[in-house]
Scaffold this active site. Structure first.
Site, PDB file in Angstrom:
ATOM      1  N   ASP A   1     -16.919  -7.708   1.900  1.00  0.00           N
ATOM      2  CA  ASP A   1     -17.482  -6.439   1.401  1.00  0.00           C
ATOM      3  C   ASP A   1     -18.734  -6.705   0.557  1.00  0.00           C
ATOM      4  OD1 ASP A   1     -15.126  -5.457   2.473  1.00  0.00           O
ATOM      5  OD2 ASP A   1     -14.132  -5.278   0.532  1.00  0.00           O
TER       6      ASP A   1
ATOM      7  N   TYR B   1     -10.731  -5.324  10.677  1.00  0.00           N
ATOM      8  CA  TYR B   1      -9.487  -5.020  11.402  1.00  0.00           C
ATOM      9  C   TYR B   1      -8.246  -5.233  10.531  1.00  0.00           C
ATOM     10  CZ  TYR B   1      -5.857  -5.394  14.985  1.00  0.00           C
ATOM     11  OH  TYR B   1      -4.723  -5.231  15.723  1.00  0.00           O
TER      12      TYR B   1
ATOM     13  N   TYR C   1       0.819  -1.226   0.000  1.00  0.00           N
ATOM     14  CA  TYR C   1       0.000   0.000   0.000  1.00  0.00           C
ATOM     15  C   TYR C   1       0.843   1.262   0.000  1.00  0.00           C
ATOM     16  CZ  TYR C   1      -3.965  -2.922   1.392  1.00  0.00           C
ATOM     17  OH  TYR C   1      -4.953  -3.858   1.421  1.00  0.00           O
TER      18      TYR C   1
END
Ligand code: ADP
Length: 321
Positions: A262, A166, A99
């Site tokens: 999701d 988390y 990321y």
């Protein structure tokens, strides 16, 4: 019916072969918004976040718009750009994520929100969705501001939905320890009308071993509707004072489990917000998540989604609800 979802959408580079990547836009809350809007086109779905003023930010806004998701709460930040991540696959098929999001535009969302006086737009919503990632990317001061806002929304009768999602590295990189994360999640649960935790989230954070442990903890915190997700083991649902196990669908070949949770959340809310009962909504969500794990990437193509919808029509006249 309107729902606002607060989160971060990033530029995604998905490795096809060595040195060749497919570019997309994704992020946990955004993925949920996409599946929710695709499954329930009649809902007014608004994405609440911040992007920059650069070309890629314009493309990101266009991608959100192309999904027919509202962008009036997609705030512009002149001094930052969207976050980015790469998904690489090794020779054994194992995926790894890297990321670049430490200074992304979305981290400034609360400050931009205050400066641009957008509160009235939130108050016309009936639902507000946020995740543990929406909390993790904020500074401690901005997170406090978000909790003040959440309390205001709740007092105004807006229902809150929370998925802890988390990500330990995200909390640590932002200078938080595990105790701050636990404290934030407990506060979020105490406000939530619907909670969508994963058992894995609670194994590390709260030493839960079974879905029942998570249910007991969240019931004690006063959450009225709870879905504990546990991969192919399915979901433990608690609604209307009853708990029930909802099986995952049998899948021939799992290709990529990115966005299983999701898409489950998006499917659940698509049915639930349109009036389906919790059990039917969870069954629809399990079917959608089971479809998504058979495809690569977080968001399946619109053509593939249309195939799913043909087999699983989400309409009140049909059998699904
Ligand atoms: P997360 O992505 O948040 O970790 P889970 O892995 O628990 O979420 O998956 C969410 C839902 O996706 C599950 O409850 C199940 O319905 C579906 N799902 C996940 N993995 C599989 C699988 N291997 N086969 C079928 N369904 C799956």
């Amino acid at each position: 019916m309107k729902i606002v979802l607060l989160g971060e959408c990033m530029v995604e580079f998905f490795q096809l072969v060595e040195n060749v990547y497919h570019q997309n836009f994704a992020g946990d809350v955004y993925n949920t918004a996409v599946y929710l809007k695709r499954a329930a086109p009649n809902l007014d779905v608004q994405f609440f976040s911040a992007v920059g003023t650069d070309l890629v930010s314009d493309q990101l806004v266009a991608a959100v718009d192309a999904e027919k998701i509202g962008t009036s709460l997609l705030l512009r930040n002149k001094t930052a750009r969207p976050g980015l991540y790469m998904i690489n696959t090794d020779c054994f098929g194992e995926r790894s994520f890297v990321y670049w999001r430490d200074s992304s535009a979305a981290k400034q969302v609360m400050q931009l929100f205050a400066a641009q006086q957008k509160q009235a737009e939130l108050l016309t919503s009936q639902w507000f969705y946020f995740s543990g990632i929406s909390l993790a990317i904020l500074s401690a001061a901005d997170r406090e501001q978000l909790f003040v806002l959440l309390a205001k929304l709740k007092a105004a009768g807006i229902k809150l939905i929370f998925d802890p999602n988390y990500r330990p590295a995200l909390w640590q990189n932002n200078g938080n320890d595990i105790a701050q994360c636990r404290e934030a999640f407990i506060k979020a649960y105490q406000l939530a009308d619907i909670a969508l935790p994963g058992l894995d989230d609670h194994k590390v954070l709260f030493e839960a071993n079974h879905a029942e442990d998570v249910l007991a903890q969240l019931k004690a915190l006063g959450v009225p509707e709870i879905l504990v997700k546990n991969g192919k083991e399915g979901v433990l649902l608690y609604a209307d004072g009853q708990s029930q196990a909802i099986s995952a669908v049998q899948v021939k070949k799992v290709v990529d489990t990115t966005a299983a949770g999701d898409s489950f959340n998006g499917g659940y809310l698509a049915a639930r917000l349109q009036g389906a009962n919790a059990v039917k909504s969870a069954e629809y969500a399990a079917a959608l998540a089971g479809f998504v794990v058979q495809h690569t990437g977080a968001i399946v193509s619109r053509d593939n989604f249309a195939l799913f919808s043909q087999d699983h029509p989400l309409d009140f006249a049909g059998a699904t609800l």
